[in-house]
Design a protein around this motif. Sequence first.
Motif, mmCIF file in Angstrom:
data_model
loop_
_atom_site.group_PDB
_atom_site.id
_atom_site.type_symbol
_atom_site.label_atom_id
_atom_site.label_comp_id
_atom_site.label_asym_id
_atom_site.label_seq_id
_atom_site.Cartn_x
_atom_site.Cartn_y
_atom_site.Cartn_z
ATOM 1 N N TRP A 151 38.017 40.704 34.976
ATOM 2 C CA TRP A 151 37.100 41.722 34.599
ATOM 3 C C TRP A 151 36.755 42.583 35.803
ATOM 4 O O TRP A 151 36.426 43.564 35.779
ATOM 5 N N MET A 152 36.604 41.654 36.960
ATOM 6 C CA MET A 152 36.109 42.575 38.340
ATOM 7 C C MET A 152 37.194 42.909 39.366
ATOM 8 O O MET A 152 37.000 43.415 40.442
ATOM 9 N N SER A 153 38.424 42.600 38.935
ATOM 10 C CA SER A 153 39.560 42.545 40.280
ATOM 11 C C SER A 153 40.727 43.442 39.478
ATOM 12 O O SER A 153 40.920 44.479 39.553
ATOM 13 N N ALA A 154 41.498 42.692 38.480
ATOM 14 C CA ALA A 154 42.653 43.086 38.064
ATOM 15 C C ALA A 154 42.269 44.348 37.082
ATOM 16 O O ALA A 154 43.004 45.474 37.354
ATOM 17 N N ALA A 155 41.286 44.235 36.115
ATOM 18 C CA ALA A 155 41.037 45.126 35.387
ATOM 19 C C ALA A 155 40.731 46.640 36.204
ATOM 20 O O ALA A 155 41.258 47.619 35.804
ATOM 21 N N PRO A 156 39.697 46.505 36.916
ATOM 22 C CA PRO A 156 39.520 48.012 37.596
ATOM 23 C C PRO A 156 40.556 48.423 38.615
ATOM 24 O O PRO A 156 40.893 49.637 38.648
ATOM 25 N N ALA A 157 41.340 47.358 39.107
ATOM 26 C CA ALA A 157 42.572 47.849 39.978
ATOM 27 C C ALA A 157 43.441 48.622 38.938
ATOM 28 O O ALA A 157 43.839 49.971 39.215
ATOM 29 N N ASP A 158 43.783 48.289 37.867
ATOM 30 C CA ASP A 158 44.533 48.842 36.782
ATOM 31 C C ASP A 158 43.782 50.171 36.208
ATOM 32 O O ASP A 158 44.797 51.110 36.058
ATOM 33 N N LEU A 159 42.599 50.225 36.078
ATOM 34 C CA LEU A 159 42.035 51.523 35.661
ATOM 35 C C LEU A 159 42.538 52.497 36.667
ATOM 36 O O LEU A 159 42.815 53.725 36.278
ATOM 37 N N VAL A 160 42.459 52.288 37.943
ATOM 38 C CA VAL A 160 42.995 53.517 38.660
ATOM 39 C C VAL A 160 43.870 53.589 39.363
ATOM 40 O O VAL A 160 44.339 54.158 40.341
ATOM 41 N N GLY A 161 44.903 52.559 38.933
ATOM 42 C CA GLY A 161 46.290 52.656 39.312
ATOM 43 C C GLY A 161 46.550 52.133 40.836
ATOM 44 O O GLY A 161 47.465 52.424 41.455
ATOM 45 N N LEU A 162 45.879 51.011 41.277
ATOM 46 C CA LEU A 162 46.051 50.054 42.283
ATOM 47 C C LEU A 162 46.979 49.266 42.237
ATOM 48 O O LEU A 162 46.691 48.048 42.148
ATOM 49 N N ASP A 164 35.467 22.074 47.221
ATOM 50 C CA ASP A 164 34.486 23.057 46.421
ATOM 51 C C ASP A 164 34.762 24.320 46.322
ATOM 52 O O ASP A 164 33.951 25.271 45.808
ATOM 53 N N GLU A 165 35.752 24.918 46.870
ATOM 54 C CA GLU A 165 36.326 26.374 47.288
ATOM 55 C C GLU A 165 37.381 26.641 46.306
ATOM 56 O O GLU A 165 38.319 25.962 45.877
ATOM 57 N N VAL A 166 37.415 27.983 45.664
ATOM 58 C CA VAL A 166 38.307 28.445 44.970
ATOM 59 C C VAL A 166 38.928 29.790 45.591
ATOM 60 O O VAL A 166 38.022 30.603 46.276
ATOM 61 N N LEU A 167 40.119 29.963 45.766
ATOM 62 C CA LEU A 167 40.886 31.276 46.356
ATOM 63 C C LEU A 167 40.982 32.382 45.235
ATOM 64 O O LEU A 167 41.529 32.128 44.031
ATOM 65 N N LEU A 168 40.056 33.363 45.196
ATOM 66 C CA LEU A 168 40.217 34.486 44.351
ATOM 67 C C LEU A 168 41.099 35.747 44.744
ATOM 68 O O LEU A 168 40.951 35.879 46.004
ATOM 69 N N PRO A 169 41.532 36.570 44.014
ATOM 70 C CA PRO A 169 41.961 37.972 44.663
ATOM 71 C C PRO A 169 40.563 38.714 44.834
ATOM 72 O O PRO A 169 39.448 38.432 44.259
ATOM 73 N N GLY A 170 40.582 39.323 45.844
ATOM 74 C CA GLY A 170 39.443 40.151 46.414
ATOM 75 C C GLY A 170 39.045 41.338 45.311
ATOM 76 O O GLY A 170 40.046 41.540 44.423
ATOM 77 N N LEU A 171 37.790 41.374 45.077
ATOM 78 C CA LEU A 171 37.207 42.300 44.167
ATOM 79 C C LEU A 171 37.662 43.863 44.108
ATOM 80 O O LEU A 171 37.651 43.830 45.416
ATOM 81 N N VAL A 172 37.711 44.463 43.144
ATOM 82 C CA VAL A 172 38.028 45.929 43.015
ATOM 83 C C VAL A 172 36.645 46.547 42.472
ATOM 84 O O VAL A 172 36.541 46.495 41.339
#
Length: 442
Positions: free
Chosen positions: A359-370, A50-58
Motif C-alpha cells: 500500500w505504501m510503496s508499490a501502489a503509490p509508485a504505480d499511481l504516478v508511473g514510477l 530481527d530485521e526485514v528488507l523492504l522496498p523504499g516507500l513512495v
Amino acid sequence: MTRADLAFHAPRVITPGGEEPGWVAVRDGVVVEVSPSPVPAERVVELAEDEVLLPGLVDTHVHVNDPGRTDWEGFPSATRAAAAGGVTTLIDMPLNSVPPTTDLAALAMKRAVARDRIHVDVGFWGGAVPGNLGELIGLHQAGVFGFKCFLLHSGVDEFGFLDPDELGDVLRLLHGVDALTIVHAEDPEVIANAPPAAGRRYADFLASRPAAAEDSAIATVIDRARTADARVHVLHLSSSDALPLVATARRDGVRLTAETCPHYLTLRAEDIPDGATQFKCCPPIRDSANQDRLWQALADGVVDCVVSDHSPSLASLKRLDTGDFGRAWGGIAGLQLGLPAMWTEASARGVPLSTVVGWMSAAPADLVGLRHKGRIEPGRDADLCVFAPDAEFTVDAAALHHRNPVTAYDGRRLRGVVRSTWLRGREVTGEPGGRLLVRGLA
C-alpha cells in the motif's frame, strides 16, 4: 552473473512474490538479482535476525513548502525526515510554497531550490487553479506527475479552487494527454451550511467538516470524470460513507483511484482531547467505526494506497496555546512516522507487513508511473529500507527531522523501527544524494 557492487542478505525480504529469506544483489544502483542463494558481491550487508528488507516507500502526497514557507518545512528537513521513515521517493505538492507550482516559471524555481539539497528522490505535482488552464499542457510536457486541484478554499489564497464546471474543463483538457488529476474533494456548500469551526471541542470541529461534504464532492468528481473519460484520484479519503460511490464508479469504468492516510487509519476521533489542535486536519480524523471501514476498503482494493499528506506548519499556527480548532492550521506532520504508525495498527489487526508495504510503496509508485520504484525486483532502483518490525519506540516530536516539533503522534508508543535507508544502493546518511524526477523518466 557479473560480480555485484553490493548484496543484502536478509532473513526476510519483501518482494512482489511475498516474503522470504534471501539475497538482493545491486549493481550501479539497480537491483540485478533476488536469490535464495548467496550472490557474489564486493560488499555484503548482513541484516540482523530481527530485521526485514523492504522496498523504499513512495510518498506521493507531501507538502514541502519550499520555496516561500521554508520556516514550515523545506527540502533538506523534509527529505531527511523521509529517509528516516524509510521513504526513498516523494512527490511534492504544488501549494503552500510561494509561488505555487502553477506555471513553468514556478516549476523551474522549485527544481532550482530542491537541486543538490535533497536526501531522497523528489518529483513534483503541478497545480490546476482558476485561470491557468493554458499552463497545464506545458507543465505536463515539462514532467510534472499530474495536477492537484481543490473544490473549496485551499487554506492559502495564492492557490485558488475550482468550481465543478472549471473541474470539467480541466479534465477534458487533460484527457487529451492522459494526465492524472488529483482532487481535494470537499463540498464548500455543505461546509458552509455546517456549524462553524470554533473553540476547543474536537467534536465541534468534526461537525464543521461533515462526511457529507466529502461524499458530495466525490460524487461531483465522479460525474465530471465519467463525462470526460479522464483519470482522477481522490486525495486523503477520510469518509467511509463515500466508499460505495468509489466502488460503483470503478465498476462502471470510471478511471478513478483513491488514497487514504496513516492518521485516518491509526488515530480516532473519540481519543482526541479537546484543545489538541495538533490533530486538526481537513478532512478530519473520524471515529473508530469509520476507521474500520477504511481498513476494509484497503483490503478490498476500493482504496488503492496509503500516503502521508505531510502538511506541517509553524508551531504557532497550530494554536497550541489556545487549542482553538477554528483558528489552527489544518495539517498532520507525519512524514517520518507513517510506516511505524501503520505497522503498529496493522499488526494489531492481523494485516501482514508485506500488505502494508504494498500500500505504501508499490501502489503509490504505480499511481504516478514510477516504473523503477516501489518493488524489490531486477531492474528496479535499489531503494531499500532495513526495518525492525518488533522493535518499539516512543515518539518525541522534538527528536524528529521535521522542521517544527509538532505532530499528532507525539508521545505515542509505536511498533517498528527504520534502522537504515538506501537510495539506489547507497545508504542515506549526512550528504544530500537525491535526484529530481521527471514523469516518464523515473
